[in-house]
Design an enzyme around this catalytic site. Sequence first.
Site, PDB file in Angstrom:
ATOM      1  N   CYS A 299      55.082  68.207  17.388  1.00 43.61           N
ATOM      2  CA  CYS A 299      55.164  67.392  18.229  1.00 43.61           C
ATOM      3  C   CYS A 299      54.728  67.922  19.684  1.00 43.61           C
ATOM      4  O   CYS A 299      54.251  67.128  20.417  1.00 43.61           O
ATOM      5  CB  CYS A 299      56.591  67.019  18.419  1.00 43.61           C
ATOM      6  SG  CYS A 299      57.749  68.488  18.403  1.00 43.61           S
ATOM      7  N   ASP A 423      57.011  59.284  22.456  1.00 41.43           N
ATOM      8  CA  ASP A 423      57.675  59.918  21.248  1.00 41.43           C
ATOM      9  C   ASP A 423      56.605  60.608  20.433  1.00 41.43           C
ATOM     10  O   ASP A 423      55.851  59.600  19.679  1.00 41.43           O
ATOM     11  CB  ASP A 423      58.706  59.198  20.676  1.00 41.43           C
ATOM     12  CG  ASP A 423      59.516  59.972  19.888  1.00 41.43           C
ATOM     13  OD1 ASP A 423      58.926  61.184  19.462  1.00 41.43           O
ATOM     14  OD2 ASP A 423      60.600  59.712  19.528  1.00 41.43           O
ATOM     15  N   HIS A 425      56.878  62.134  17.620  1.00 43.59           N
ATOM     16  CA  HIS A 425      57.440  62.029  16.544  1.00 43.59           C
ATOM     17  C   HIS A 425      56.955  60.814  15.325  1.00 43.59           C
ATOM     18  O   HIS A 425      57.063  60.848  14.350  1.00 43.59           O
ATOM     19  CB  HIS A 425      58.800  62.360  16.538  1.00 43.59           C
ATOM     20  CG  HIS A 425      59.063  63.602  17.093  1.00 43.59           C
ATOM     21  ND1 HIS A 425      59.689  63.246  18.570  1.00 43.59           N
ATOM     22  CD2 HIS A 425      59.317  64.757  16.788  1.00 43.59           C
ATOM     23  CE1 HIS A 425      59.932  64.666  18.770  1.00 43.59           C
ATOM     24  NE2 HIS A 425      59.690  65.322  17.895  1.00 43.59           N
TER      25      HIS A 425
END
Length: 466
Positions: A299, A423, A425
């Site tokens: 990440c 994000d 992820h």
Amino acid sequence: MVVVDSDSVTVFRLKGLLELRCHLDTTDALLMQKVISRTFETLRLQVKSESCVLAVCDSPVIIWPNKGIYGEIPPSTLCEDVHQWIQLDEQESGGKWSTKKKSKKGLSVNVIKLCLMMDVTKPGPLSAPIASKTVQKSHFLSATLPMDCVVRPSCNDTIKDTCEKLVEALTHQLCEMEKVTLQYMRGTTLFIPEPLHFNLPEPKGLVTVVFPAGVPDRELETQRRELHHQFELPDDRPYFRRANVYHFPNEPYKDGYLRNPHMFLTHPTLDNGKLYLVQGTYSYHHYMQDHVDDNGWGCAYRSLQTICSWFQQQGYVELPVPSHKEIQQALVDVGDKQASFVGSRQWIGSIEVQAVLSHLLGITSKIMFVSQGSELASKGRELANHFLTEGTPVMIGGGVLAHTILGVAWSETTGQIRYLILDPHYTGAEDLQVITDKGWCGWKGPDFWDQTAYYNLCLPQRLRII
């Protein structure tokens, strides 16, 4: 150059090729320049002649602007109504015609595309061809000029008015191309003049500039400084590097990455609150892209890639976005990691992101230390100031997670704050609808952070260059 207000409802873009061909009987620089200038003047006359043809893309409409022939469109038609003659891609098989094109979010696409052509059919009877032979030493110069003009009509302009403006824009662009061709001519070698569009801060809007193709940005600094002075732009950030070229709606990026998904979100409203957002363009980098399975460990790498893409697409650097292995190798090169780190699946954090930005891109970064997540709610002023002055994406790491902060909504009077989070992820396809609807790019409250975890924030600083 041509200036167009970028927030217009309808923009007409005309593209096409014109052939520059001339015989040079001498290598004397001044005489060659005169011949080339005469050839450009011939092209300008051709554009103003009755042989100039404008074809409206995705429609059967053909226009002869200098003849006053507008095909199926009445010349008094308002420009905003021209959409009804344009066919949507998804409707072509059914033969239905659209009044407006729409994006996934229902926004009207405001670019009407036209193609420049020349009518080669001559009226009257044709004479028999005559062949002749002349023997002489000469140079033949040939170049294909990529014409690309943009016109923003006013709300009351008709298609006739706009076509006249397009012809004027073509003529002006040929003048600019002539200047660039003569300025950068090396002997009998020509650098092709290249029209580029740049979206400047309001109220200046969209501007078209002609640069010589093949001449790198570093050799065009004098021209860029002149443009900054002309448009009253600061000299501490790039506006006219090729990486800053405006990307027109509905034109896909060749690399496949999504750009600026946050632009499709509804922003939160806070009492006396203001928005402070990332400035410019970035690419969304997340898990599982580039044939790399980094689910569970990559990440921070992806957040770093998003930051690198911002510096690349704002024209600050020319290096491509680094891969995971290139990021790891950079950390080995600066002495932060052992050689065995390259090719591993080890996490990195904000300090490593700072080191890589410095080593690979020459970017300095500030680090903000937060002892526990509950303190992030009090960092509104610092984050707001960062996005106001620097405007770069921020990487935040805490625990085993990293995210990218793209902005804040913050109220100075009440202290309320919301964070715009990208994000890394996410593991799915480049589906804007899913990414925005499911919150992979979205606004989060202070409870988004682990209230007891320790966080480091990496705040990249702009380079002060033109």
